[in-house]
Design a protein around this motif. Structure first.
Motif, PDB file in Angstrom:
ATOM      1  N   PRO A  28     -76.282  14.968  17.380  1.00  0.00           N
ATOM      2  CA  PRO A  28     -76.315  16.422  17.619  1.00  0.00           C
ATOM      3  C   PRO A  28     -75.258  17.223  16.870  1.00  0.00           C
ATOM      4  CG  PRO A  28     -75.681  15.217  19.612  1.00  0.00           C
ATOM      5  CD  PRO A  28     -76.087  14.197  18.601  1.00  0.00           C
ATOM      6  N   HIS A  37     -86.567  14.745  13.671  1.00  0.00           N
ATOM      7  CA  HIS A  37     -86.503  14.849  15.139  1.00  0.00           C
ATOM      8  C   HIS A  37     -85.507  13.834  15.700  1.00  0.00           C
ATOM      9  CE1 HIS A  37     -87.736  15.368  19.262  1.00  0.00           C
ATOM     10  NE2 HIS A  37     -88.058  14.081  19.362  1.00  0.00           N
ATOM     11  N   ARG A  38     -85.691  12.571  15.283  1.00  0.00           N
ATOM     12  CA  ARG A  38     -84.807  11.509  15.788  1.00  0.00           C
ATOM     13  C   ARG A  38     -83.379  11.673  15.275  1.00  0.00           C
ATOM     14  NH1 ARG A  38     -85.850   5.111  15.105  1.00  0.00           N
ATOM     15  NH2 ARG A  38     -83.794   4.665  16.009  1.00  0.00           N
ATOM     16  N   LYS A  56     -81.719  14.413  17.276  1.00  0.00           N
ATOM     17  CA  LYS A  56     -81.544  13.987  18.670  1.00  0.00           C
ATOM     18  C   LYS A  56     -80.380  12.993  18.794  1.00  0.00           C
ATOM     19  CE  LYS A  56     -84.741  12.108  22.044  1.00  0.00           C
ATOM     20  NZ  LYS A  56     -86.147  11.733  22.290  1.00  0.00           N
ATOM     21  N   GLU A  57     -80.302  12.065  17.836  1.00  0.00           N
ATOM     22  CA  GLU A  57     -79.275  11.023  17.920  1.00  0.00           C
ATOM     23  C   GLU A  57     -77.914  11.476  17.393  1.00  0.00           C
ATOM     24  OE1 GLU A  57     -82.369   7.263  17.425  1.00  0.00           O
ATOM     25  OE2 GLU A  57     -80.875   7.566  15.878  1.00  0.00           O
ATOM     26  N   ASP A  66     -91.062  11.043  21.766  1.00  0.00           N
ATOM     27  CA  ASP A  66     -90.398  11.199  23.067  1.00  0.00           C
ATOM     28  C   ASP A  66     -91.055  10.390  24.184  1.00  0.00           C
ATOM     29  OD1 ASP A  66     -88.518  12.780  21.891  1.00  0.00           O
ATOM     30  OD2 ASP A  66     -89.373  14.697  22.539  1.00  0.00           O
TER      31      ASP A  66
END
Ligand code: 13P
Ligand code: SF4
Length: 301
Positions: free
Chosen positions: A244, A237-238, A241-242, A30
């Protein structure tokens, strides 16, 4: 000031760029300016011309950044973050092999130390290995190092018979065929994506074997909504996040690279404050280590 604000202020003062691998802790991803796989990070390091690069990834990756960007101060925030697989092929052992097998082309996965890269002909990453090896003369004898799993997967895919160095990633080796079978039973509509550092048996059970960057692209572009992810869990995580609205299930939650997790936000703050610890490479070694990386980037820019 929060830790993130302090990092931001120091970053601005030093005109520093934070590069992070897809496996690093979420909070590191982040605060990074760029998050990517080994190939993307190598390209970024080669073209960024930043006075200071803070490289959040294992040591060989930070060495690659210094090799390609010698005029930058390259900070590796936790010097204990190494890659055990990279340490499985020492420069001495590779030199010994070369002496015994003159004429063999030595292809090194980028997961090798700078010292070992001085003994090889060309590098590749999991993102370009297939294309790169497919382009090498069919009659040429090749040694692939240090990952025997990635090498065997390439041999299977391309019908080649490369000699394989007896190395492997201890993290990806933890993924077993029974984990794939169980995950498929639990999530029957999900596609299974694994990293090519997994064993050939695991790769054979998966829908795709892709680099971390390849997986991120695939899930972004795919019409599928659910994916079982067979690689280090930091990538989730990525992905989440990318994407949803899509669902991601770790193939096996214990797939953690302890070295990638060693770098913390505090380490990044201290590295920026002290401009240390730095990656320093002997100039002759750096030049020799750069040659096989340059060849890779020339063949597949
Ligand atoms: P990628 O190049 O796919 O990001 O892989 C690097 C790595 O170390 C995998 O374990
Ligand atoms: Fe090395 Fe495996 Fe960690 Fe990748 S996941 S950095 S190959 S130990």
């Amino acid at each position: 000031m929060t830790l993130e604000e302090e990092i931001g202020a120091l970053k601005a003062r030093h005109k520093a760029l934070i590069l992070a691998h897809n496996y690093t802790r979420p909070e590191i991803q982040d605060i990074a300016d760029f998050v990517g796989d080994s190939l993307e990070l190598s390209r970024k390091a080669a073209e960024c011309h930043a006075p200071v690069i803070i490289f959040c990834g294992v040591r060989f990756m930070a060495e690659t950044a210094k090799t390609l960007s010698p005029e930058s101060i390259v900070l590796h925030p936790n010097p204990h973050s190494g890659c055990p697989m990279a340490d499985m092929a020492s420069p001495e052992a590779v030199a010994e092999y070369r002496k015994k097998h003159p004429g063999t082309l030595v292809v090194a996965y980028v997961n090798t130390t700078a010292a070992t890269k001085t003994e090889v002909d060309i590098c590749c990453t999991s993102g370009n290995a297939e294309k790169l090896i497919a382009g090498l003369p069919a009659d040429r004898k090749i040694l692939f190092l240090p990952d025997a799993n990635l090498g065997a997967n390439l041999n299977n895919k391309l019908g080649r018979k490369m000699d394989l160095w007896p190395g492997c990633c201890p993290t990806h080796n933890k993924i077993l065929p029974e984990h794939v079978t169980a995950a498929k039973e639990k999530h029957p509509s999900a596609l299974v994506l694994v990293h090519p550092e997994c064993t050939p048996t695991v790769v054979a059970l998966a829908d795709r074997a892709l680099s971390t960057g390849g997986m991120l692209k695939f899930v972004r572009e795919s019409e599928h909504k659910e994916f079982i992810i067979g690689t280090e869990c930091g990538i989730l995580h990525r992905m989440r996040k990318e994407n949803p609205v899509k669902q991601f299930y770790p193939l096996e939650p214990a797939v953690v690279c302890p070295n990638m997790k060693k770098i913390t936000s505090e380490d990044v703050l201290f590295a920026l404050r002290d401009l240390a610890p730095r990656i320093e490479l002997d100039e002759e070694m750096r030049r020799k280590a750069k040659a096989p990386i340059d060849r890779m980037l020339e063949v597949l820019p």
